[in-house]
Design an enzyme around this catalytic site. Structure first.
Site, PDB file in Angstrom:
ATOM      1  N   CYS A  21       0.831  -1.205   0.000  1.00 44.92           N
ATOM      2  CA  CYS A  21       0.000   0.000   0.000  1.00 44.92           C
ATOM      3  C   CYS A  21       0.869   1.260   0.000  1.00 44.92           C
ATOM      4  O   CYS A  21       2.030   1.224   0.377  1.00 44.92           O
ATOM      5  CB  CYS A  21      -0.866   0.005   1.252  1.00 44.92           C
ATOM      6  SG  CYS A  21      -1.783  -1.501   1.468  1.00 44.92           S
ATOM      7  N   ARG A  78       2.331   1.232  -5.818  1.00 46.54           N
ATOM      8  CA  ARG A  78       2.460   0.373  -4.644  1.00 46.54           C
ATOM      9  C   ARG A  78       1.185  -0.416  -4.366  1.00 46.54           C
ATOM     10  O   ARG A  78       1.165  -1.297  -3.501  1.00 46.54           O
ATOM     11  CB  ARG A  78       2.792   1.220  -3.411  1.00 46.54           C
ATOM     12  CG  ARG A  78       4.035   2.047  -3.567  1.00 46.54           C
ATOM     13  CD  ARG A  78       4.248   2.894  -2.341  1.00 46.54           C
ATOM     14  NE  ARG A  78       4.582   2.059  -1.208  1.00 46.54           N
ATOM     15  CZ  ARG A  78       5.814   1.723  -0.868  1.00 46.54           C
ATOM     16  NH1 ARG A  78       6.829   2.171  -1.571  1.00 46.54           N
ATOM     17  NH2 ARG A  78       6.036   0.961   0.169  1.00 46.54           N
ATOM     18  N   TRP A 100      -3.398  -2.249  -1.580  1.00 49.10           N
ATOM     19  CA  TRP A 100      -3.186  -3.545  -2.219  1.00 49.10           C
ATOM     20  C   TRP A 100      -3.624  -4.548  -1.168  1.00 49.10           C
ATOM     21  O   TRP A 100      -2.958  -4.747  -0.161  1.00 49.10           O
ATOM     22  CB  TRP A 100      -1.711  -3.710  -2.563  1.00 49.10           C
ATOM     23  CG  TRP A 100      -1.400  -4.844  -3.464  1.00 49.10           C
ATOM     24  CD1 TRP A 100      -1.633  -4.905  -4.816  1.00 49.10           C
ATOM     25  CD2 TRP A 100      -0.753  -6.081  -3.126  1.00 49.10           C
ATOM     26  NE1 TRP A 100      -1.171  -6.099  -5.316  1.00 49.10           N
ATOM     27  CE2 TRP A 100      -0.630  -6.843  -4.314  1.00 49.10           C
ATOM     28  CE3 TRP A 100      -0.259  -6.621  -1.942  1.00 49.10           C
ATOM     29  CZ2 TRP A 100      -0.047  -8.097  -4.349  1.00 49.10           C
ATOM     30  CZ3 TRP A 100       0.320  -7.881  -1.987  1.00 49.10           C
ATOM     31  CH2 TRP A 100       0.419  -8.605  -3.181  1.00 49.10           C
ATOM     32  N   ASN A 143       0.077   0.723   6.260  1.00 54.74           N
ATOM     33  CA  ASN A 143       0.676  -0.229   5.326  1.00 54.74           C
ATOM     34  C   ASN A 143       1.385  -1.270   6.179  1.00 54.74           C
ATOM     35  O   ASN A 143       2.133  -0.915   7.086  1.00 54.74           O
ATOM     36  CB  ASN A 143       1.672   0.531   4.422  1.00 54.74           C
ATOM     37  CG  ASN A 143       2.509  -0.397   3.567  1.00 54.74           C
ATOM     38  OD1 ASN A 143       2.096  -1.507   3.252  1.00 54.74           O
ATOM     39  ND2 ASN A 143       3.697   0.065   3.198  1.00 54.74           N
ATOM     40  N   GLY A 144       1.153  -2.549   5.905  1.00 59.75           N
ATOM     41  CA  GLY A 144       1.792  -3.610   6.693  1.00 59.75           C
ATOM     42  C   GLY A 144       0.740  -4.574   7.206  1.00 59.75           C
ATOM     43  O   GLY A 144      -0.378  -4.617   6.691  1.00 59.75           O
ATOM     44  N   GLU A 192      13.180 -15.310 -16.106  1.00 61.44           N
ATOM     45  CA  GLU A 192      12.781 -13.922 -15.912  1.00 61.44           C
ATOM     46  C   GLU A 192      11.832 -13.468 -17.036  1.00 61.44           C
ATOM     47  O   GLU A 192      10.855 -12.755 -16.791  1.00 61.44           O
ATOM     48  CB  GLU A 192      14.037 -13.046 -15.820  1.00 61.44           C
ATOM     49  CG  GLU A 192      13.833 -11.553 -15.865  1.00 61.44           C
ATOM     50  CD  GLU A 192      12.908 -10.978 -14.787  1.00 61.44           C
ATOM     51  OE1 GLU A 192      12.433 -11.718 -13.923  1.00 61.44           O
ATOM     52  OE2 GLU A 192      12.624  -9.772 -14.860  1.00 61.44           O
ATOM     53  N   LYS A 241       7.969 -12.095 -16.686  1.00 64.01           N
ATOM     54  CA  LYS A 241       7.428 -10.853 -17.280  1.00 64.01           C
ATOM     55  C   LYS A 241       6.101 -11.156 -17.973  1.00 64.01           C
ATOM     56  O   LYS A 241       5.142 -10.412 -17.852  1.00 64.01           O
ATOM     57  CB  LYS A 241       8.380 -10.242 -18.306  1.00 64.01           C
ATOM     58  CG  LYS A 241       9.737  -9.778 -17.854  1.00 64.01           C
ATOM     59  CD  LYS A 241       9.753  -8.666 -16.841  1.00 64.01           C
ATOM     60  CE  LYS A 241       9.751  -9.181 -15.446  1.00 64.01           C
ATOM     61  NZ  LYS A 241      10.140  -8.358 -14.376  1.00 64.01           N
ATOM     62  N   GLU A 246       3.325 -11.806 -15.390  1.00 62.08           N
ATOM     63  CA  GLU A 246       2.974 -10.618 -14.601  1.00 62.08           C
ATOM     64  C   GLU A 246       2.159  -9.610 -15.382  1.00 62.08           C
ATOM     65  O   GLU A 246       1.193  -9.054 -14.884  1.00 62.08           O
ATOM     66  CB  GLU A 246       4.247  -9.872 -14.186  1.00 62.08           C
ATOM     67  CG  GLU A 246       5.054 -10.499 -13.133  1.00 62.08           C
ATOM     68  CD  GLU A 246       6.336  -9.699 -12.936  1.00 62.08           C
ATOM     69  OE1 GLU A 246       6.664  -9.456 -11.789  1.00 62.08           O
ATOM     70  OE2 GLU A 246       6.999  -9.334 -13.918  1.00 62.08           O
ATOM     71  N   HIS A 248      12.539 -34.832 -19.770  1.00 55.07           N
ATOM     72  CA  HIS A 248      12.213 -35.488 -18.487  1.00 55.07           C
ATOM     73  C   HIS A 248      10.764 -35.211 -18.113  1.00 55.07           C
ATOM     74  O   HIS A 248      10.452 -34.981 -16.950  1.00 55.07           O
ATOM     75  CB  HIS A 248      13.180 -35.022 -17.402  1.00 55.07           C
ATOM     76  CG  HIS A 248      14.600 -35.359 -17.727  1.00 55.07           C
ATOM     77  ND1 HIS A 248      15.114 -36.632 -17.618  1.00 55.07           N
ATOM     78  CD2 HIS A 248      15.597 -34.598 -18.234  1.00 55.07           C
ATOM     79  CE1 HIS A 248      16.366 -36.638 -18.022  1.00 55.07           C
ATOM     80  NE2 HIS A 248      16.681 -35.411 -18.407  1.00 55.07           N
ATOM     81  N   LYS A 264       4.402  -3.194  -6.228  1.00 51.86           N
ATOM     82  CA  LYS A 264       5.825  -2.963  -6.060  1.00 51.86           C
ATOM     83  C   LYS A 264       6.117  -2.856  -4.569  1.00 51.86           C
ATOM     84  O   LYS A 264       5.250  -2.501  -3.792  1.00 51.86           O
ATOM     85  CB  LYS A 264       6.192  -1.661  -6.757  1.00 51.86           C
ATOM     86  CG  LYS A 264       7.576  -1.714  -7.361  1.00 51.86           C
ATOM     87  CD  LYS A 264       7.779  -0.641  -8.362  1.00 51.86           C
ATOM     88  CE  LYS A 264       9.139  -0.769  -9.000  1.00 51.86           C
ATOM     89  NZ  LYS A 264       9.243  -1.917  -9.893  1.00 51.86           N
TER      90      LYS A 264
HETATM   91  C1  F6R Z   1       8.834  -8.513 -10.867  1.00 50.66           C
HETATM   92  C2  F6R Z   1       8.774  -7.767  -9.649  1.00 50.66           C
HETATM   93  C3  F6R Z   1       8.884  -8.487  -8.341  1.00 50.66           C
HETATM   94  C4  F6R Z   1      10.098  -7.934  -7.593  1.00 50.66           C
HETATM   95  C5  F6R Z   1      10.234  -8.554  -6.206  1.00 50.66           C
HETATM   96  C6  F6R Z   1      11.465  -8.033  -5.494  1.00 50.66           C
HETATM   97  O1  F6R Z   1       8.723  -7.727 -11.998  1.00 50.66           O
HETATM   98  O2  F6R Z   1       8.685  -6.570  -9.667  1.00 50.66           O
HETATM   99  O3  F6R Z   1       9.020  -9.863  -8.520  1.00 50.66           O
HETATM  100  O4  F6R Z   1      11.233  -8.199  -8.350  1.00 50.66           O
HETATM  101  O5  F6R Z   1       9.097  -8.247  -5.470  1.00 50.66           O
HETATM  102  O6  F6R Z   1      11.378  -6.647  -5.334  1.00 50.66           O
HETATM  103  P1  F6R Z   1      12.635  -5.772  -4.969  1.00 50.66           P
HETATM  104  O7  F6R Z   1      13.601  -5.871  -6.105  1.00 50.66           O
HETATM  105  O8  F6R Z   1      12.095  -4.382  -4.808  1.00 50.66           O
HETATM  106  O9  F6R Z   1      13.207  -6.328  -3.706  1.00 50.66           O
END
Ligand code: F6R
Length: 606
Positions: free
Chosen positions: A2, A27, A74, A100-101, A476, A480, A483, A499, A601
């Site tokens: 949040c 966020r 969030w 937040n938390g 990775e 992407k 996500e 396998h 994020k």
């Molecule tokens: C993927 C993404 C998340 C972050 C993860 C770690 O695109 O954004 O998987 O990579 O939450 O976040 P940080 O790098 O901020 O510790």
């Protein structure tokens, strides 16, 4: 998670509060709410939806006030609905709280408060805070004391802010393990989950530490220790980021803008060659055991690090996903735990680091956000200088981290004589080519990737295959795709196919294969072999390769041919293709690119 924003000033702060919370929308964005003060009573407006939508629907900008707090959510506790949206008010309507938390003991507190007659209107953990403030205020009519008593009672993690009718020109706030900072302007003060809440108005920040609370008014701020109530003189941190870099700058989405910023952010990463990297190299050399640490994208960065260190140094360093660290890691005083984190606030990563420190281990990290918890917690921090990454999906931060890790591996390899000075110089030259090559790809290949993504956007399942160091690139890139486009994608090493996974190959499963340059003979051959296995079962294969000689229709169903590049940087270039392919698939499917569903994020809860 949040976002929290608050402003107290001389004049109407309505617009500033809106901008602050809008800038924190990355966020969390399932609902939004504000509390402002109308002389002596609180105005609360909140609803489900994105910030702009909620503001428009409730005419929030028309409200006039010189003080307010806002929240973008969030959801963690309770469904996404209006009742569960912050701010929450006390039963008497005198306190409005945003948080937040996670308050881990909220069930117990809620039961107790219920018995005492406090009526709850939401399913959230946060609401207990509002009621506790009312309860303790009633006892001694002192807001600060009520706050401290509340803070001593609640368990878990929090950044919180509240305003109340008893002192209508002040914002009270506190933090434990979730980020919170103050913005200090002339005759105006801010509180925010991060700088973006106020960077347009002041670059002076005060970063709150765990166990601190703050009281801010238009012309003053006071920070105190929760335990003893003593005032703490906090330093002012100058924010170096430019607010312009936080704007979309003509791009349709932050994700695309940030992908396009990569030539610059990689150059910034390369400029670190002569910074404190040598210090970190010494830590690796000295440690008897080391771990790479990260979660989500940064776990895949950690996996990339494992491969590049195995290639260029004598060290084999296991990567551990931060959330699994306690189950897997064996740390002591001779261990180095090396973390990657864009935000520097990720709960799982900071918890793993705290645990490591408690065992006497050395810690270091690559972090993008200066002043963040992880940046301040570790023994040695490398600030990657990628500028604000606003899109929820990490792109430029991850790629820069990979570049820095390559530099670190080269330096350690040179120190340990695994590579020669000549090889080091050659690799450095290759890395320096990276920004230009990526710029060329962005200029010349984006259109093709867009068309390709558009053509295949209805594909339901993707297998992303890579071998060796291309395996983390596959992981990775698949992440992407999941996500941002919400399309099922799985990354795996090519060797896994036979396998079990080959059984899945049919019209509904397509593959993307990251093919290394031909000079990586064994890796190249085994990757081609994986492709043949899929093609033998009539599976669709999109090959991303460097073989400029021309098209190979028999081997690939579709191909994306890249210019010949040094093999050291080939995986990093392919990652950019993975990012663009996911981005254009998402836009073709009309996804909400910068705010994908169920992703936030800075995941500041466990
Ligand atoms: C993927 C993404 C998340 C972050 C993860 C770690 O695109 O954004 O998987 O990579 O939450 O976040 P940080 O790098 O901020 O510790």
């Amino acid at each position: 998670m949040c976002g929290i924003s608050g402003v107290v000033g001389l004049k109407n702060i309505s617009q500033l509060l809106f901008e602050g919370i809008k800038n924190l929308e990355y966020r969390g964005y399932d609902s939004c709410g504000v509390a402002m003060m109308n002389k002596t009573h609180l105005i609360i407006k909140k609803d489900v939806g994105e910030v702009e939508e909620v503001y428009r629907k409730h005419n929030i900008l028309q409200q006039k006030s010189n003080i307010g707090i806002a929240h973008t959510r969030w959801a963690t506790h309770g469904k996404v609905n209006q009742n569960n949206t912050h701010p929450f008010t006390s039963v008497d309507g005198n306190f409005a709280v945003v948080h937040n938390g996670i308050i881990s003991n909220y069930h117990k507190l809620r039961d107790q408060l219920n018995k005492e007659g406090y009526k709850f209107v939401s399913e959230t953990d946060t609401e207990v805070i509002a009621h506790l403030l009312q309860k303790f205020f009633k006892k001694n009519r002192n807001i600060e004391k009520a706050l401290v008593r509340t803070l001593n009672l609640i368990e878990g993690t929090f950044a919180l802010a509240f305003i109340c009718t008893y002192l209508p020109d002040h914002i009270f706030c506190a933090k434990r393990e979730s980020p919170l900072m103050l913005g200090v302007g002339d005759e105006i003060k801010f509180v925010g989950s991060d700088f973006n809440a106020f960077i347009d108005y002041t670059k002076n920040a005060v970063i709150l530490d765990d166990g601190e609370y703050a009281i801010i008014s238009r012309d003053s701020f006071t920070v105190k220790n929760v335990l003893n109530g003593e005032e703490i003189i906090k330093p002012i941190t100058k924010i170096e980021w430019d607010s312009e870099t936080s704007k979309k700058g003509g791009y349709p989405h932050y994700m695309l803008k940030e992908i396009y910023e990569q030539p610059q952010t990689i150059s910034n990463a390369l400029d670190l060659e002569n910074s404190n990297l040598d210090q970190v190299v010494k830590m690796f050399a000295k440690a008897e055991s080391s771990y790479f640490l990260g979660v989500g994208t940064t776990f895949y960065v950690a996996k990339y690090a494992q491969y590049i260190f195995s290639e260029l140094t004598q060290k084999h360093i296991p990567p551990i996903s931060s959330d699994e660290f306690l189950s897997l890691a064996n740390v002591n005083k001779k261990t180095l735990v090396f973390a990657m984190s864009q935000s520097g606030e990720t709960f799982d990563t900071s918890s793993a680091l705290k645990y490591s420190r408690s065992k006497g281990a050395k810690t270091a990290a690559i972090v993008n956000v200066m002043g963040s918890s992880i940046a301040r917690m570790v023994d040695e921090v490398i600030l990657q200088g990628s500028g604000p990454e606003i899109c929820v999906i990490s792109t430029k931060a991850a790629l820069s981290q990979m570049v820095i890790l390559t530099l670190l591996a080269m330096k350690l390899g040179l120190k340990d004589k695994v590579i020669t000075k000549k090889t080091y110089q050659g690799h450095l030259e290759s890395l320096k080519e990276l920004p230009g090559i990526i710029q060329g790809i962005l200029n010349e290949r984006s259109g093709f990737i867009h068309r390709l993504a558009n053509k295949h956007c209805k594909n339901k399942n993707w297998l992303y295959l890579g071998r060796g160091i291309y395996y983390p690139i596959a992981l990775e890139s698949a992440l992407k795709m999941k996500e941002v486009a919400y399309v099922h994608a799985e990354g795996m090493p090519g060797g896994f196919l036979k396998h079990g996974t080959l059984a899945m190959i049919d019209d509904d499963v397509s593959s993307i294969v990251f093919v290394p340059p031909e000079e990586k003979k064994d890796l190249y051959q085994s990757t081609i072999h994986s492709i043949e296995e899929i093609r033998a079962r009539s599976g669709f294969v999109l090959g991303i390769h460097f073989n400029e000689q021309g098209k190979n229709h028999q081997l690939f169903s579709e191909e994306l041919i890249l210019p010949n590049v040094p093999s050291l940087i080939a995986p990093l270039i392919q990652l950019v293709i993975g990012q663009l392919f996911a981005y254009f698939t998402a836009t073709s499917l009309k996804r909400n690119v910068d705010k994908p569903r169920s992703l936030a994020k800075s995941v500041t809860v466990g």
